[in-house]
Write a protein that holds these residues in place. Sequence first.
Motif, PDB file in Angstrom:
ATOM      1  N   ASP A 200      45.331  50.237  32.435  1.00  0.00           N
ATOM      2  CA  ASP A 200      46.062  50.370  33.693  1.00  0.00           C
ATOM      3  C   ASP A 200      44.632  50.508  35.108  1.00  0.00           C
ATOM      4  O   ASP A 200      43.601  50.959  34.498  1.00  0.00           O
ATOM      5  CB  ASP A 200      47.237  50.978  34.073  1.00  0.00           C
TER       6      ASP A 200
ATOM      7  N   GLN B 100      39.419  48.343  43.777  1.00  0.00           N
ATOM      8  CA  GLN B 100      40.255  47.913  44.408  1.00  0.00           C
ATOM      9  C   GLN B 100      40.503  46.581  44.629  1.00  0.00           C
ATOM     10  O   GLN B 100      40.841  45.569  43.982  1.00  0.00           O
ATOM     11  CB  GLN B 100      41.283  48.798  45.191  1.00  0.00           C
TER      12      GLN B 100
ATOM     13  N   SER C 211      41.442  43.643  42.279  1.00  0.00           N
ATOM     14  CA  SER C 211      42.738  42.460  43.129  1.00  0.00           C
ATOM     15  C   SER C 211      42.212  40.790  42.620  1.00  0.00           C
ATOM     16  O   SER C 211      43.384  40.045  42.748  1.00  0.00           O
ATOM     17  CB  SER C 211      41.809  42.432  44.570  1.00  0.00           C
TER      18      SER C 211
ATOM     19  N   TYR D 267      42.467  39.654  39.651  1.00  0.00           N
ATOM     20  CA  TYR D 267      43.238  39.661  38.469  1.00  0.00           C
ATOM     21  C   TYR D 267      45.370  39.984  38.972  1.00  0.00           C
ATOM     22  O   TYR D 267      45.808  40.288  37.649  1.00  0.00           O
ATOM     23  CB  TYR D 267      43.135  40.387  37.115  1.00  0.00           C
ATOM     24  N   GLY D 268      45.384  39.904  39.833  1.00  0.00           N
ATOM     25  CA  GLY D 268      46.825  40.385  40.345  1.00  0.00           C
ATOM     26  C   GLY D 268      47.332  38.903  40.230  1.00  0.00           C
ATOM     27  O   GLY D 268      47.007  38.290  40.562  1.00  0.00           O
ATOM     28  N   ASP D 269      48.003  38.938  40.545  1.00  0.00           N
ATOM     29  CA  ASP D 269      49.381  37.587  40.638  1.00  0.00           C
ATOM     30  C   ASP D 269      50.160  37.355  41.836  1.00  0.00           C
ATOM     31  O   ASP D 269      50.622  36.659  42.278  1.00  0.00           O
ATOM     32  CB  ASP D 269      50.847  37.641  39.513  1.00  0.00           C
TER      33      ASP D 269
ATOM     34  N   SER E 249      52.020  39.458  42.887  1.00  0.00           N
ATOM     35  CA  SER E 249      53.648  40.196  42.868  1.00  0.00           C
ATOM     36  C   SER E 249      53.816  41.868  44.090  1.00  0.00           C
ATOM     37  O   SER E 249      54.789  42.087  44.047  1.00  0.00           O
ATOM     38  CB  SER E 249      53.931  40.503  41.855  1.00  0.00           C
ATOM     39  N   GLY E 250      52.266  41.853  43.404  1.00  0.00           N
ATOM     40  CA  GLY E 250      51.965  43.464  44.144  1.00  0.00           C
ATOM     41  C   GLY E 250      52.286  44.589  42.783  1.00  0.00           C
ATOM     42  O   GLY E 250      52.805  45.293  43.363  1.00  0.00           O
ATOM     43  N   ARG E 251      52.578  43.936  42.022  1.00  0.00           N
ATOM     44  CA  ARG E 251      52.561  44.720  40.876  1.00  0.00           C
ATOM     45  C   ARG E 251      51.714  45.390  39.938  1.00  0.00           C
ATOM     46  O   ARG E 251      50.373  44.615  40.732  1.00  0.00           O
ATOM     47  CB  ARG E 251      53.626  44.148  39.793  1.00  0.00           C
ATOM     48  N   ARG E 252      51.521  46.370  39.760  1.00  0.00           N
ATOM     49  CA  ARG E 252      50.134  46.989  39.190  1.00  0.00           C
ATOM     50  C   ARG E 252      49.513  46.157  38.247  1.00  0.00           C
ATOM     51  O   ARG E 252      50.317  45.807  37.732  1.00  0.00           O
ATOM     52  CB  ARG E 252      50.391  48.881  38.549  1.00  0.00           C
ATOM     53  N   VAL E 253      48.238  46.226  38.522  1.00  0.00           N
ATOM     54  CA  VAL E 253      47.598  45.309  37.344  1.00  0.00           C
ATOM     55  C   VAL E 253      47.034  46.221  36.579  1.00  0.00           C
ATOM     56  O   VAL E 253      46.642  47.440  36.481  1.00  0.00           O
ATOM     57  CB  VAL E 253      45.869  44.789  38.228  1.00  0.00           C
TER      58      VAL E 253
END
Length: 225
Positions: free
Chosen positions: A139, A160, A164, A166-168, A170-174
Amino acid sequence: MSSSYGRYHSESESYAPSAPEQPPHSNYHHTSSSNYHYANVNSSTSSFPAGTPQEVIRSFQMVDRDGSGFIDERELQQALSSGFHHFSLRTIRLLIFLFRNPHQPLSIGPKEFAALWSCLGHWRGIFERYDKDRSGKIDPLELRDALYGIGYAVPGSVLQLLLSKYGDGSGRRVELGFDSFVECGMIIKGLTDKFKEKDTRYTGSATLSYETFMTMVLPFLVSYD
């Protein structure tokens, strides 16, 4: 152009893509069908460096189906995925960029493959050490601690921005799997090593021309997309 990036190791390194020394043994056991800790044996294949583990040689030869002595991105993906973890083609292309053979820029040979395998073993040790909750994922806090632990105090804004990728959406933690962790680590280390070449006094700042800056950064942005 001036920039500062916190602390880093000032010791010279013989091979830029390689990871730092492997941390102490971890009790975390990954589920790969093949272990990356092999006893060194003398290789009968002269193309590999002396002392290359036999399993590394076999992994290379199994995917080098045409016997050319070089493997492309798909063959490298197959070899590494069987020995470590499934690697995305994006990560594979970055690894080829970092470990490429100067005479075969789109593939790697035995020497480069052996160096890459050893490097990934070090990164696996770092991954296991900082995967504190044993989730098999890293994480953002664990990534920050891992990078700091190997000598890179990456500013939060930079971390950060990197995460970014690797994010999908959705705003969920990467959370990063091993291949994405390696990719992040290689980008940070590779760019830092390039910067250190210009920061000869190790002050954390350097002045770069526009051309130097672009030639330093662009290969990490366009070589594996």
